[in-house]
Motif scaffolding. Structure first.
Motif, mmCIF file in Angstrom:
data_model
loop_
_atom_site.group_PDB
_atom_site.id
_atom_site.type_symbol
_atom_site.label_atom_id
_atom_site.label_comp_id
_atom_site.label_asym_id
_atom_site.label_seq_id
_atom_site.Cartn_x
_atom_site.Cartn_y
_atom_site.Cartn_z
ATOM 1 N N ARG A 105 11.365 24.579 45.526
ATOM 2 C CA ARG A 105 11.188 23.976 44.196
ATOM 3 C C ARG A 105 12.083 24.615 43.136
ATOM 4 O O ARG A 105 11.934 24.324 41.941
ATOM 5 C CB ARG A 105 9.717 24.106 43.766
ATOM 6 N N GLY A 106 13.005 25.491 43.550
ATOM 7 C CA GLY A 106 13.898 26.129 42.584
ATOM 8 C C GLY A 106 13.184 27.097 41.670
ATOM 9 O O GLY A 106 13.570 27.282 40.511
ATOM 10 N N MET A 107 12.153 27.767 42.204
ATOM 11 C CA MET A 107 11.287 28.621 41.399
ATOM 12 C C MET A 107 11.548 30.099 41.672
ATOM 13 O O MET A 107 11.826 30.483 42.809
ATOM 14 C CB MET A 107 9.824 28.344 41.751
ATOM 15 N N ASN A 108 11.426 30.932 40.662
ATOM 16 C CA ASN A 108 11.392 32.368 40.861
ATOM 17 C C ASN A 108 10.020 32.791 41.387
ATOM 18 O O ASN A 108 9.020 32.112 41.144
ATOM 19 C CB ASN A 108 11.709 33.112 39.573
ATOM 20 N N HIS A 109 9.979 33.921 42.082
ATOM 21 C CA HIS A 109 8.725 34.381 42.680
ATOM 22 C C HIS A 109 7.808 35.063 41.677
ATOM 23 O O HIS A 109 6.627 35.267 41.957
ATOM 24 C CB HIS A 109 9.015 35.363 43.823
ATOM 25 N N GLY A 140 0.487 37.686 45.316
ATOM 26 C CA GLY A 140 -0.444 36.780 45.970
ATOM 27 C C GLY A 140 0.268 35.983 47.034
ATOM 28 O O GLY A 140 1.493 36.056 47.199
ATOM 29 N N ARG A 141 -0.514 35.237 47.821
ATOM 30 C CA ARG A 141 0.020 34.493 48.952
ATOM 31 C C ARG A 141 0.820 35.430 49.861
ATOM 32 O O ARG A 141 0.247 36.361 50.397
ATOM 33 C CB ARG A 141 0.814 33.295 48.437
ATOM 34 N N ASP A 145 5.959 42.184 47.164
ATOM 35 C CA ASP A 145 7.096 42.932 46.626
ATOM 36 C C ASP A 145 7.516 42.414 45.255
ATOM 37 O O ASP A 145 8.669 42.084 45.005
ATOM 38 C CB ASP A 145 8.275 42.877 47.597
ATOM 39 N N VAL A 146 6.529 42.316 44.353
ATOM 40 C CA VAL A 146 6.789 41.922 42.965
ATOM 41 C C VAL A 146 6.125 42.960 42.050
ATOM 42 O O VAL A 146 5.289 43.748 42.499
ATOM 43 C CB VAL A 146 6.242 40.506 42.665
#
Length: 470
Positions: A105-109, A140-141, A145-146
């Protein structure tokens, strides 16, 4: 007076000065409900719900009828209210999911750790900061590593499965329903990176209220004013009210039960603030929600659309301000119907309240609305507001959910990215967005369309109609 006595005197005077300064600072509590629609509160006209505690808060403060979040879905809405910027600046245009989904979806994590953070700004001027409840800006999910929530400027945090750090994960023992089964809780537990507690889903709002009160006490013990996010995950599904509030187990009965329980828990918190003279005098409470209602659960009153739609039903929210020391009593229970305010305005507003300095070199998309929330002025908005539809949510049952929208003054224009499906509404005369004025006002449509296209081309986005079979 000898040198030791002089140093001791300086220390005592400094300490007294600090505590006086802290006491004079305004505490800020931001309550961000999940998936609550514009028409879901008694004080906003819903005759079915039982929300006396929230209604009382409105009667002791000011309601706004034209408050907007900056996305019709959770993650980007939360990015906006945290940063004071449109969430597309940070590559967050829909809910943050797993790594594969985000990439498609072109999304950042996650929200970039370099993004502005109102909590960080307030902590820099002596505030005690806490995040309590849903985060959903990373973690989450399948993502461990954030950054942790505390890395965004919070002294403490506790969340649920949409974030890392200390968190409460739900068991679904109270109802045996199809929408009560989630592997996401076990996924979160396996990620580590924080103490994990398990609790029944029906207990979550009460737990988060308890933790908010504990954070207030932590701030008081530290001699600091506080900035606290209380972001419950009610009234998001699965709807699990306590046993005595489940009714016939229909979706409507469970929704009403969750609303009643959420209001009861909010009432405990509001009573706690009222019971302490210093808290009552020095606390600003802002109560609103992250996006419009779930189509299968609740409604947005007279507004068109639901969660994920950029019609007003997806983005216009209840907004209540309670600030006893600053709002003149003659304004209690009043409604500001003229000020168009947005979530991106709150960071600058809170910084002005706290005496904090905005980040140098940062282009904030909002504006301070301090005079409006104090009831001193109905501010006529100068800056336009823009929205991007979540790229993975084209609409329900073949209905075309427009891709983009702009609001400027009384007018709102919606369109698709290819320039088609242009709709123009005068929201002061047509709140339900039912009378398209494009043919009657072509010049206004061209003017707004030009601004909208220019804005859309500035930031990362992914509205690819072929990818999502639109």
């Amino acid at each position: 007076m000898n040198r030791i006595n002089k140093l001791f005197l300086i220390f005592v005077l400094g300490l007294l000065s600090f505590y006086t300064y802290a006491g004079e600072k305004t505490n800020i509590l931001l309550i961000f409900i999940d998936d609550m629609g514009y028409g879901d509160l008694g004080c906003y006209g819903n005759q079915d719900v039982h929300t006396p505690n929230i209604d009382r808060l409105a009667n002791e403060g000011i309601r706004f009828s034209q408050f907007y979040v900056n996305s019709p879905i959770c993650s980007p809405s939360r990015v906006a209210i945290t940063t004071g910027q449109f969430p597309s600046r940070w590559g967050v245009t829909s809910y943050i999911s797993g790594k594969k989904d985000n990439k498609e979806r072109g999304m950042n994590h996650n929200l970039n750790i370099m993004a502005p953070s109102v909590a960080r700004n307030l902590r820099n001027v002596g505030y005690y900061t806490a995040h309590i409840g849903k985060w959903h800006m990373g973690g989450g999910r399948d993502m461990a590593d954030v950054p942790l929530i505390t890395e965004y400027g919070f002294d403490e945090s506790v969340t649920q499965f949409e974030g890392l750090g200390e968190r409460y994960l739900a068991t679904y023992e109270t109802l045996n329903l199809k929408d009560s089964t989630r592997g996401l809780e076990k996924q979160s537990a396996a990620l580590g990176r924080g103490v994990v507690h398990w609790a029944k889903r029906e207990k979550f709002t009460g737990i988060f209220v308890d933790r908010t009160i504990a954070a207030i006490k932590n701030a008081q013990e530290a001699g600091k004013p506080f900035y606290i996010n209380l972001w419950p995950d009610d009234i998001h599904t699965p709807l699990e009210p306590p046993l005595e509030l489940r009714g016939d187990l229909s979706t409507k009965a469970r929704f009403l039960g969750v609303m009643q329980e959420m209001d009861r828990q909010m009432g405990r918190l509001f009573d706690y603030l009222r019971s302490d003279p210093e808290l009552y005098k020095n606390t600003l409470v802002v109560f609103t929600s992250d996006n419009g209602p779930d189509m299968a659960v609740n409604k947005a009153g007279v507004l068109r659309g639901y969660k994920t739609f950029i019609y007003d039903g997806g983005i216009r929210e209840p907004f209540i301000v309670w600030w006893p020391s600053q709002i003149d009593q003659t304004k209690n229970g009043s409604v500001n119907e003229k000020t168009v305010m947005a979530a991106i305005d709150l960071p600058l507003t809170f910084m002005e309240v706290a005496g904090a300095t905005p980040d140098p070199g940062v282009e904030y998309d909002g504006q301070s609305m301090l005079e409006a929330i104090k009831g001193e002025k109905e501010i006529l908005r100068e800056k336009p507001l823009f929205w991007i539809r979540p790229p993975d949510r084209p609409g329900y049952d073949g209905e075309n959910n427009p891709d983009l929208a702009i609001r400027l003054g009384d007018f709102k224009l919606l369109m698709d990215v290819d320039g088609s499906n242009v709709q123009l509404y005068n929201l002061m005369k047509d709140v339900s967005e039912s009378n398209n004025l494009v043919e009657e006002m072509p010049e206004k449509a061209v003017e707004l369309k030009k601004q909208l296209v220019q804005w859309y081309n500035q930031y990362p986005h992914d509205i690819d109609k072929t990818k999502y079979n639109m």
